[in-house]
Design a protein around this motif. Structure first.
Motif, PDB file in Angstrom:
ATOM      1  N   SER A   1      82.289   6.245  49.521  1.00 18.17           N
ATOM      2  CA  SER A   1      81.400   7.408  50.605  1.00 18.17           C
ATOM      3  C   SER A   1      81.432   7.341  52.035  1.00 18.17           C
ATOM      4  O   SER A   1      81.647   6.167  52.826  1.00 18.17           O
ATOM      5  N   GLN A   2      81.170   8.573  52.878  1.00 19.74           N
ATOM      6  CA  GLN A   2      80.515   8.585  53.689  1.00 19.74           C
ATOM      7  C   GLN A   2      79.610   8.293  54.649  1.00 19.74           C
ATOM      8  O   GLN A   2      79.027   8.372  55.975  1.00 19.74           O
ATOM      9  N   ASP A   3      78.425   6.968  53.144  1.00 21.19           N
ATOM     10  CA  ASP A   3      77.178   6.919  54.082  1.00 21.19           C
ATOM     11  C   ASP A   3      77.163   5.779  54.488  1.00 21.19           C
ATOM     12  O   ASP A   3      77.923   5.101  54.650  1.00 21.19           O
ATOM     13  N   THR A   4      76.758   6.009  55.944  1.00 23.48           N
ATOM     14  CA  THR A   4      76.903   4.885  57.376  1.00 23.48           C
ATOM     15  C   THR A   4      75.512   4.257  56.761  1.00 23.48           C
ATOM     16  O   THR A   4      75.846   3.339  57.762  1.00 23.48           O
ATOM     17  N   THR A   5      74.872   3.962  55.883  1.00 22.63           N
ATOM     18  CA  THR A   5      74.230   3.065  55.720  1.00 22.63           C
ATOM     19  C   THR A   5      74.776   2.087  55.277  1.00 22.63           C
ATOM     20  O   THR A   5      74.159   0.588  54.876  1.00 22.63           O
TER      21      THR A   5
ATOM     22  N   ASN B   1      76.848  -0.274  55.524  1.00 23.06           N
ATOM     23  CA  ASN B   1      76.641  -2.152  56.060  1.00 23.06           C
ATOM     24  C   ASN B   1      75.166  -2.183  56.843  1.00 23.06           C
ATOM     25  O   ASN B   1      75.031  -3.779  56.104  1.00 23.06           O
ATOM     26  N   GLN B   2      74.107  -1.211  56.292  1.00 21.89           N
ATOM     27  CA  GLN B   2      72.599  -1.844  56.498  1.00 21.89           C
ATOM     28  C   GLN B   2      72.795  -2.467  55.031  1.00 21.89           C
ATOM     29  O   GLN B   2      72.074  -3.492  55.301  1.00 21.89           O
TER      30      GLN B   2
END
Length: 305
Positions: free
Chosen positions: A228-232, A234-235
């Motif tokens: 998805s485009q969820d930026t979390t 990597n975290q």
């Protein structure tokens, strides 16, 4: 990101505050010394994303301060100095507790002997000169603190969601601090000093089960948003790898977790009458996670001098 380690200090003894300033003088540390509980709490709340360790002094007012830190989600490495008492004849300030206390990091259900979290370090005032070493110890222990560890100041009426929020705060602070330390060559040694006490093979059966369930849950969350485009994402991967690394989890165990999850997804897709070809794409997720974990293990090998 500031190259220095940021230390927040709140102690009642002016003499101790002066000693701390002298010991931690120089370019290696950035000190912030508060004169009141309200000033200290405001400082931590505003700067918690930059603070690397706290130094406090035990007294009757400390538990409310610790409780407030916990409520605002300020879970950080911590060094605690003991209360002070005065000699009636000479007026000389002495330690209320003569022997240094070393806090154990292992969490034993029902046995809570700490104020903030199980990675806090308690010192005798006579050990002020060794504070740099114990700051490193506090940071190292904090980074290896499991999210499954008992947290002593959870409100009595806290529900599961509240508990998850607090544990999420712990993991975010660990990830932020570990990233900072990884960027500082002088602290790579601190970051990669793992405590064998937390290795998977040394945990009790109950602790092993909890850890595996936590890793499975975290990995499932990674898989669900990986494309998805969820930026979390990597975290989430960093948090998962960080916990696996400090528990000395093997790559084969990560593969096992992945295969079990894919097997469950496969059964679900079949029940829904859908093709399971899509699951092969998630090999990329496994490769990504293993690559991160492998890099952690590679860097943990001492470099030749």
């Amino acid at each position: 990101m500031h190259p220095q380690l940021s230390i927040g200090i709140f102690v009642h003894s002016p003499a101790l505050a002066q000693s701390l300033s002298q010991v931690l003088s120089g370019d290696r540390y950035l000190l912030s010394i508060a004169n009141s509980a309200s000033e200290f709490l405001e400082f931590v709340e505003q700067k918690q994303q930059h603070i690397d360790c706290l130094v406090l002094q035990d007294d009757d007012a400390l538990p409310p301060v610790i409780n407030q830190l916990y409520e605002q989600g300020s879970l950080l490495p911590l060094v605690i100095f003991p209360k002070e008492s005065k000699n009636n004849d000479s007026g000389v300030v002495t330690n209320a507790q003569p022997n240094p206390i070393q806090t154990t990091v292992r969490c034993t259900p029902g046995e809570v002997h700490y104020l903030f979290h199980a990675a806090e370090v308690r010192l005798d005032i006579s050990q002020v000169s060794e504070l740099e070493h114990f700051l490193e110890q506090a940071i190292t222990q904090f980074l290896s603190l499991s999210p499954n560890c008992n947290l002593p100041i959870l409100p009595a009426n806290a529900d599961k969601k509240t508990e998850e929020i607090h544990r999420g705060s712990l993991m975010k602070q660990q990830s932020r601090l570990s990233e900072k330390l990884k960027e500082r060559l002088g602290y790579l040694g601190v970051y990669y000093k793992r405590n064998p006490q937390f290795f998977f093979r040394y945990l009790s059966q109950n602790e092993k089960s909890k850890l595996i369930e936590q890793l499975k849950s975290d990995y499932r969350e990674i898989v669900l948003i990986y494309f998805s485009q969820d930026t979390t994402i990597n975290q989430l991967i960093d948090n998962f790898v960080n916990e696996a690394f400090f528990a000395d989890i093997s790559v084969s165990k990560i593969v096992e977790i992945h295969m079990d999850l894919m097997d469950n997804f496969s059964k679900q897709l079949k029940l829904e009458g859908r093709k399971e070809d899509i699951l092969t794409d998630y090999r990329l997720t496994l490769i990504d996670v293993i690559a991160h974990l492998g890099e952690m293990y590679r860097r943990s090998i001492p470099r030749e001098l």
